[in-house]
Design an enzyme around this catalytic site. Structure first.
Site, PDB file in Angstrom:
ATOM      1  N   HIS A   1      34.481  35.675  29.226  1.00 55.62           N
ATOM      2  CA  HIS A   1      34.404  36.544  28.219  1.00 55.62           C
ATOM      3  C   HIS A   1      34.625  35.887  26.672  1.00 55.62           C
ATOM      4  O   HIS A   1      34.757  34.712  26.543  1.00 55.62           O
ATOM      5  CB  HIS A   1      36.046  37.285  28.255  1.00 55.62           C
ATOM      6  CG  HIS A   1      35.685  38.319  29.666  1.00 55.62           C
ATOM      7  ND1 HIS A   1      35.760  39.557  29.851  1.00 55.62           N
ATOM      8  CD2 HIS A   1      35.756  37.783  31.163  1.00 55.62           C
ATOM      9  CE1 HIS A   1      35.607  40.173  30.905  1.00 55.62           C
ATOM     10  NE2 HIS A   1      35.684  38.917  31.988  1.00 55.62           N
TER      11      HIS A   1
ATOM     12  N   SER B   1      33.708  26.320  37.677  1.00 56.84           N
ATOM     13  CA  SER B   1      33.077  25.205  36.854  1.00 56.84           C
ATOM     14  C   SER B   1      33.991  25.088  35.790  1.00 56.84           C
ATOM     15  O   SER B   1      35.081  25.234  35.891  1.00 56.84           O
ATOM     16  CB  SER B   1      31.603  25.672  36.474  1.00 56.84           C
ATOM     17  OG  SER B   1      31.183  24.423  35.924  1.00 56.84           O
TER      18      SER B   1
ATOM     19  N   ASP C   1      39.648  32.564  33.457  1.00 55.23           N
ATOM     20  CA  ASP C   1      40.699  32.242  34.412  1.00 55.23           C
ATOM     21  C   ASP C   1      40.547  30.808  34.543  1.00 55.23           C
ATOM     22  O   ASP C   1      39.321  30.245  35.080  1.00 55.23           O
ATOM     23  CB  ASP C   1      40.735  32.971  35.751  1.00 55.23           C
ATOM     24  CG  ASP C   1      41.165  34.332  35.359  1.00 55.23           C
ATOM     25  OD1 ASP C   1      41.260  34.831  34.226  1.00 55.23           O
ATOM     26  OD2 ASP C   1      41.297  35.147  36.441  1.00 55.23           O
TER      27      ASP C   1
END
Length: 446
Positions: A288, A401, A188
Site C-alpha cells: 500500500h 518478499s 505487513d
C-alpha cells in the site's frame, strides 16, 4: 476377428453426460491426476499382458512419493522454525548477527532460480477443486500463522494458491494513521533495518558488516538527493568497510555481481532515511501507499531471485541490488520518496495495480549476466505522475518478499542542535512486527 483388450483400470471419475457438467470444476485437477497415473511405469510379462505384481507395486508409487514429499516439506518447515527461534532469541538478547558468506550462498548462484520460480508460479496458478480449497488454505494458515478471518472472500472462492496469496482483506482490517506528518508501513512484515542514509556513497546497511549503495538499488537515473563533497569525515566508516570487503574479491566477481555505483564522493543530503520490511510466507502480500505522494517513474530491474530471508541477508552480498525488483519513485510533502519491491525465489512475479499490463520474471536472453540497466517508464502527466493517497493499493507479491522504503524528512542541520519541532523520528524498533497502516515514524509535534 478377435479384439484384444488391454487390462487397464477404468478412470476413477468418468465425466460424461450430466455428471460431467456437475463436476466441471474438478476437470482441471483430475486431468493432472490422470497424467500422473499414465506416467506411472507398468511392467509387462513375456506374453504382453500386464503383470499383476507390478501393478500392485506401482499402486504404491504415487502415495509413497506424496508421503516422501510431505515428510521433506515438514522437515524443511521444522528447520525454518528452529532457525527463526534462534534469530528471535538473538534479537531479544540484543545480538546483531554479522555478515558471513557460506557454501550454500555460493551454490545458489549456480541454480536456475528464475526458471524454478516460473515453474512454481505455474503450479500455484493451477485451479483447485472447490471442496479441497478450504483444507489447503487452512493448512497453509496453520503452518505460517496467517489470519484467515481477515480474508474478504470465503476460502472456496480462491481458485488457486496464487489467488489466495494475493487476497484482499475485509474493509477496515488495516486502518491508516491519519496524521499527515506520519509515514505508515506499506506492508505487513518484520522491520529488518531502518535509519538515516549518510556518508560517502549513500550506503544502506544490509546486515552488520555489509552495506550496499542506495543509488545501485534505485538506479543511476534516480533523483535521490545527493551533494558533492570533497572532504571526508567519520561518516565514511560504513563505506570504507564495504570498500575493503569489495577489494578482497577478484575483479571479475565484483564486475559481475555489483551494479554501477555513482561517484563515492557524493553524499546524501541531511534528512534522508530508509526502512526495510520483510514479508514472511504467512503475511498479507499486498503493498500500500505509505503516504500521499506522486509517483513519477517506474523502473524494473531484471535480476536474480535469491531468497531474501534473514539468513540470506547474512550470507549473500548485494542481495537487494542483485535480485529482480520494481522501483517506484516520486515526491511527497517532505521531498523525495522511493519504494522498491524486491523479488525473491518463487516470488519473481510482482503485480502493479497502477500498471496492470506490467510483467516481471520474464525469460531472459542472457542467462549468465544480468544487465544492471533497468527498464524505465515515466508516468504521465510529466512532473506530476500518478497521484496516490495514503493506504491505496499499489502492488502485490505472489508470496512474501521485501520492501525497501527511502524517503526525505525534516531533520536539524547539526547533530549538536536540539531537535526541532519538525524533526522526523522513527516509531519502530528492529525486529518489530508491523502491519499496513501502522506508523513507521512521524515528524515531531511541538
Amino acid at each position: 476377428m478377435k479384439f484384444k483388450f488391454n487390462n487397464q483400470k477404468l478412470p476413477l471419475l468418468p465425466f460424461t453426460g450430466r455428471l460431467a457438467h456437475h463436476h466441471h470444476h474438478h476437470l482441471h485437477f483430475t486431468s493432472l491426476v490422470y497424467k500422473l497415473r499414465s506416467a506411472t511405469p507398468r511392467a509387462y510379462s513375456a506374453n504382453g499382458s500386464s503383470s499383476t505384481n507390478s501393478s500392485e507395486g506401482n499402486s504404491f508409487l504415487v502415495p509413497g512419493a506424496t508421503a516422501a514429499t510431505i515428510l521433506m516439506l515438514g522437515a524443511l518447515h521444522a528447520r525454518r522454525l528452529y532457525e527463526d527461534k534462534k534469530l528471535e532469541e538473538a534479537r531479544d538478547k540484543g545480538i546483531d548477527m554479522e555478515f558471513k558468506p557460506d557454501v550454500k550462498a555460493t551454490v545458489m548462484r549456480f541454480l536456475p532460480l528464475r526458471s524454478i520460480s516460473r515453474c512454481w508460479g505455474y503450479l500455484s496458478s493451477i485451479e483447485l477443486p472447490i471442496w479441497l480449497r478450504p483444507h489447503v488454505y487452512k493448512a497453509w494458515a496453520r503452518a505460517f500463522h496467517s489470519n484467515l478471518e481477515e480474508a474478504s472472500l470465503p476460502l472456496d472462492h480462491y481458485a488457486s494458491l496464487r489467488d489466495f496469496f494475493v487476497r484482499s482483506l475485509k474493509e477496515g482490517s488495516r486502518p491508516m494513521d491519519a496524521d499527515p506528518k506520519c509515514l505508515v508501513s506499506p506492508a505487513d512484515g518484520i522491520v529488518m533495518r531502518f535509519g538515516e542514509i549518510k556518508g560517502a556513497g549513500a550506503m544502506i546497511e544490509q546486515v552488520k558488516g555489509f552495506s550496499y549503495s542506495a543509488i545501485s538499488l534505485l538506479g543511476t537515473n534516480s533523483a535521490l538527493p545527493l551533494i558533492k563533497e570533497d572532504n571526508s569525515s567519520e561518516d565514511d566508516s560504513c563505506f570504507e568497510f564495504t570498500s575493503k570487503l569489495e577489494r578482497k574479491r577478484s575483479w571479475w566477481k565484483v564486475s559481475l555481481a555489483s551494479p554501477e555505483v555513482r561517484d563515492p564522493a557524493q553524499r546524501p543530503v541531511k534528512g534522508l532515511f530508509y526502512c526495510v520490511i520483510y514479508l514472511g510466507l504467512g503475511d498479507y502480500h499486498r503493498i500500500h501507499s505509505p503516504a500521499d505522494w506522486n509517483v513519477s517513474v517506474r523502473r524494473h530491474f531484471p535480476g536474480r531471485l535469491f531468497p531474501v530471508n534473514e539468513r540470506a541477508a547474512r550470507t549473500i552480498g548485494n542481495l537487494y541490488i542483485e535480485n529482480e525488483r520494481v522501483v517506484l519513485e516520486g515526491r511527497w510533502r517532505e521531498g523525495f520518496m522511493a519504494m522498491a519491491a524486491v523479488g525473491a525465489t518463487n516470488i519473481g512475479s510482482i503485480d502493479l495495480f497502477i500498471e496492470p499490463d506490467f510483467r516481471t520474471n520474464r525469460p531472459m536472453k542472457t542467462k549468465l549476466l544480468f544487465n544492471s540497466k533497468p527498464e524505465e517508464r515515466p508516468y504521465e502527466p510529466t512532473n506530476t505522475g500518478v497521484a496516490l493517497r495514503k493506504g491505496d493499493e499499489v502492488a502485490a507479491f505472489n508470496m512474501g518478499s521485501t520492501v525497501v522504503l527511502i524517503f526525505q524528512a525534516p531533520m536539524s542541520n547539526s547533530s549538536k542542535e536540539v531537535s526541532s519541532a519538525s524533526d522526523f523520528n522513527f516509531s519502530v524498533k528492529r525486529g518489530d512486527k508491523i502491519r499496513v497502516g501502522e506508523a513507521i515514524g512521524r515528524c515531531q509535534v511541538s
